[in-house]
Design an enzyme around this catalytic site. Sequence first.
Site, PDB file in Angstrom:
ATOM      1  N   PRO A  44       0.850  -1.187   0.000  1.00  0.00           N
ATOM      2  CA  PRO A  44       0.000   0.000   0.000  1.00  0.00           C
ATOM      3  C   PRO A  44       0.891   1.245   0.000  1.00  0.00           C
ATOM      4  O   PRO A  44       1.919   1.274   0.677  1.00  0.00           O
ATOM      5  CB  PRO A  44      -0.806  -0.131   1.292  1.00  0.00           C
ATOM      6  N   HIS A  45       0.503   2.236  -0.791  1.00  0.00           N
ATOM      7  CA  HIS A  45       1.334   3.427  -0.907  1.00  0.00           C
ATOM      8  C   HIS A  45       0.488   4.634  -1.273  1.00  0.00           C
ATOM      9  O   HIS A  45      -0.611   4.496  -1.803  1.00  0.00           O
ATOM     10  CB  HIS A  45       2.426   3.223  -1.961  1.00  0.00           C
ATOM     11  N   CYS A  46       1.033   5.810  -0.972  1.00  0.00           N
ATOM     12  CA  CYS A  46       0.365   7.051  -1.339  1.00  0.00           C
ATOM     13  C   CYS A  46       1.331   8.209  -1.173  1.00  0.00           C
ATOM     14  O   CYS A  46       2.407   8.065  -0.595  1.00  0.00           O
ATOM     15  CB  CYS A  46      -0.891   7.282  -0.500  1.00  0.00           C
TER      16      CYS A  46
END
Length: 150
Positions: A66-68
């Site tokens: 998960p990344h942002c």
Amino acid sequence: MMIHRILTPERTLDGVHGASKKKILEFIAERISSDVPEINAKELFEALVARERLGTTGLGEGVAIPHCRCKACPSPIGLFIRLAEPVDFDSVDRKPVDLVFALIVPEGENQEHLEILKALAERFHSTTLLEKIRSASATELLYQFIAGDD
């Protein structure tokens, strides 16, 4: 890209309980916010959820990244979790996830963001590395395996 630049032993966690993808994303946001106080946990959680809506970050073989992007993020930040039990993460191979590497990057860092994601995906594509991580008997070994150069 050296993983040890974005991941610390303190942000390498073992045996985390997460009942769902949402709970894991909440945990990630809270943990990173407690480690980097300028990052708001609620805003980070919302950014992670928004990114997941674009498409799953579950790579397959039990791994999710998960990344942002985050305005308040001073530099790329990694957080690794080995879950106590696998969780459905809507992965491309439909298998549950037990290894999660969260990546948070400053808002304007598009190229670096892509380079780090590519390096992580390549690293977690190694069956040998995944076996080492899953059989590691201590958190210190988890960190060494993930951040190491092998």
